[in-house]
Motif scaffolding. Sequence first.
Motif, PDB file in Angstrom:
ATOM      1  N   THR A  37       0.800  -1.152   0.047  1.00 19.37           N
ATOM      2  CA  THR A  37      -0.064   0.085   0.077  1.00 19.37           C
ATOM      3  C   THR A  37       0.791   1.064  -0.055  1.00 19.37           C
ATOM      4  OG1 THR A  37      -0.265  -0.026   2.363  1.00 19.37           O
ATOM      5  CG2 THR A  37      -1.969  -1.191   1.309  1.00 19.37           C
ATOM      6  N   ALA A  38       0.317   2.273  -0.753  1.00 19.29           N
ATOM      7  CA  ALA A  38       0.990   3.528  -0.544  1.00 19.29           C
ATOM      8  C   ALA A  38       0.155   4.511   0.182  1.00 19.29           C
ATOM      9  CB  ALA A  38       1.152   4.170  -1.921  1.00 19.29           C
ATOM     10  N   THR A  39       0.617   5.223   1.159  1.00 21.21           N
ATOM     11  CA  THR A  39      -0.126   6.188   1.888  1.00 21.21           C
ATOM     12  C   THR A  39       0.114   7.662   1.805  1.00 21.21           C
ATOM     13  OG1 THR A  39       1.240   6.014   3.692  1.00 21.21           O
ATOM     14  CG2 THR A  39      -0.755   4.311   3.732  1.00 21.21           C
ATOM     15  N   LEU A  40      -0.898   8.543   2.160  1.00 22.32           N
ATOM     16  CA  LEU A  40      -0.666  10.199   2.082  1.00 22.32           C
ATOM     17  C   LEU A  40      -1.262  10.465   3.256  1.00 22.32           C
ATOM     18  CD1 LEU A  40       0.719  12.573   0.811  1.00 22.32           C
ATOM     19  CD2 LEU A  40      -1.531  12.858  -0.466  1.00 22.32           C
ATOM     20  N   ASP A  41      -0.432  10.848   4.316  1.00 25.39           N
ATOM     21  CA  ASP A  41      -1.110  11.619   5.388  1.00 25.39           C
ATOM     22  C   ASP A  41      -1.652  10.503   6.302  1.00 25.39           C
ATOM     23  OD1 ASP A  41      -0.034  13.959   5.051  1.00 25.39           O
ATOM     24  OD2 ASP A  41      -1.695  14.773   3.912  1.00 25.39           O
TER      25      ASP A  41
ATOM     26  N   VAL B 109      -3.432   7.976   4.954  1.00 24.65           N
ATOM     27  CA  VAL B 109      -4.617   7.299   4.274  1.00 24.65           C
ATOM     28  C   VAL B 109      -4.200   6.463   3.354  1.00 24.65           C
ATOM     29  CG1 VAL B 109      -6.707   8.066   2.926  1.00 24.65           C
ATOM     30  CG2 VAL B 109      -6.181   9.557   4.743  1.00 24.65           C
ATOM     31  N   ILE B 110      -4.732   5.510   3.012  1.00 28.09           N
ATOM     32  CA  ILE B 110      -4.088   4.418   1.889  1.00 28.09           C
ATOM     33  C   ILE B 110      -4.866   5.089   0.555  1.00 28.09           C
ATOM     34  CG2 ILE B 110      -4.459   2.335   0.743  1.00 28.09           C
ATOM     35  CD1 ILE B 110      -4.820   1.126   3.706  1.00 28.09           C
ATOM     36  N   THR B 111      -3.665   5.422  -0.305  1.00 25.12           N
ATOM     37  CA  THR B 111      -4.056   6.139  -1.716  1.00 25.12           C
ATOM     38  C   THR B 111      -3.759   5.038  -2.851  1.00 25.12           C
ATOM     39  OG1 THR B 111      -1.802   6.776  -1.942  1.00 25.12           O
ATOM     40  CG2 THR B 111      -3.209   8.418  -0.686  1.00 25.12           C
ATOM     41  N   HIS B 112      -3.315   3.924  -2.565  1.00 24.82           N
ATOM     42  CA  HIS B 112      -2.932   3.013  -3.731  1.00 24.82           C
ATOM     43  C   HIS B 112      -2.538   1.541  -3.000  1.00 24.82           C
ATOM     44  CE1 HIS B 112      -1.919   1.555  -7.767  1.00 24.82           C
ATOM     45  NE2 HIS B 112      -1.073   1.096  -7.295  1.00 24.82           N
TER      46      HIS B 112
ATOM     47  N   SER C 265     -10.032  -5.111  -1.114  1.00 26.26           N
ATOM     48  CA  SER C 265     -11.061  -3.880  -0.958  1.00 26.26           C
ATOM     49  C   SER C 265     -12.185  -4.137  -0.020  1.00 26.26           C
ATOM     50  CB  SER C 265     -11.598  -3.420  -2.391  1.00 26.26           C
ATOM     51  OG  SER C 265     -12.519  -2.431  -2.206  1.00 26.26           O
TER      52      SER C 265
ATOM     53  N   ASN D 262      -1.535  -0.402   7.351  1.00 22.87           N
ATOM     54  CA  ASN D 262      -0.673   0.158   6.300  1.00 22.87           C
ATOM     55  C   ASN D 262       0.553  -0.529   5.934  1.00 22.87           C
ATOM     56  OD1 ASN D 262      -2.708   2.398   5.609  1.00 22.87           O
ATOM     57  ND2 ASN D 262      -1.396   3.799   7.065  1.00 22.87           N
TER      58      ASN D 262
END
Length: 70
Positions: free
Chosen positions: A7-11, A13-16, A47, A62
Motif C-alpha cells: 500500500t501507498a499512503t499519504l497523511d 490514508v491509503i492512496t494505492h 477492498s 498500512n
Amino acid sequence: GEIRIKTATLDGVITHAQPEYEDCHARALEHRVPLKQVIDAALQVWSQQTKLSVHNPQAVTNNPEAAIRE
C-alpha cells in the motif's frame, strides 16, 4: 494461498494498493488461471476487507507485509 498487498499512503490514508507480483504469479500457476484474474481477485478481496474494517480502525493496516488469504 496468501497474497501480500503493498500500500501507498499519504497523511495516513491509503492512496494505492497493489498485490505482490510474485504471490499472484504463484497463485496463477497453482490454479492455472490468468495472472490478471488473480490480481483482480486479490484487489477485490482486499477492498472488501478494508471496507469491512472501517468500524474497526485497528483492523486496517498500512503494513506492506499485510496479506489476504484466498
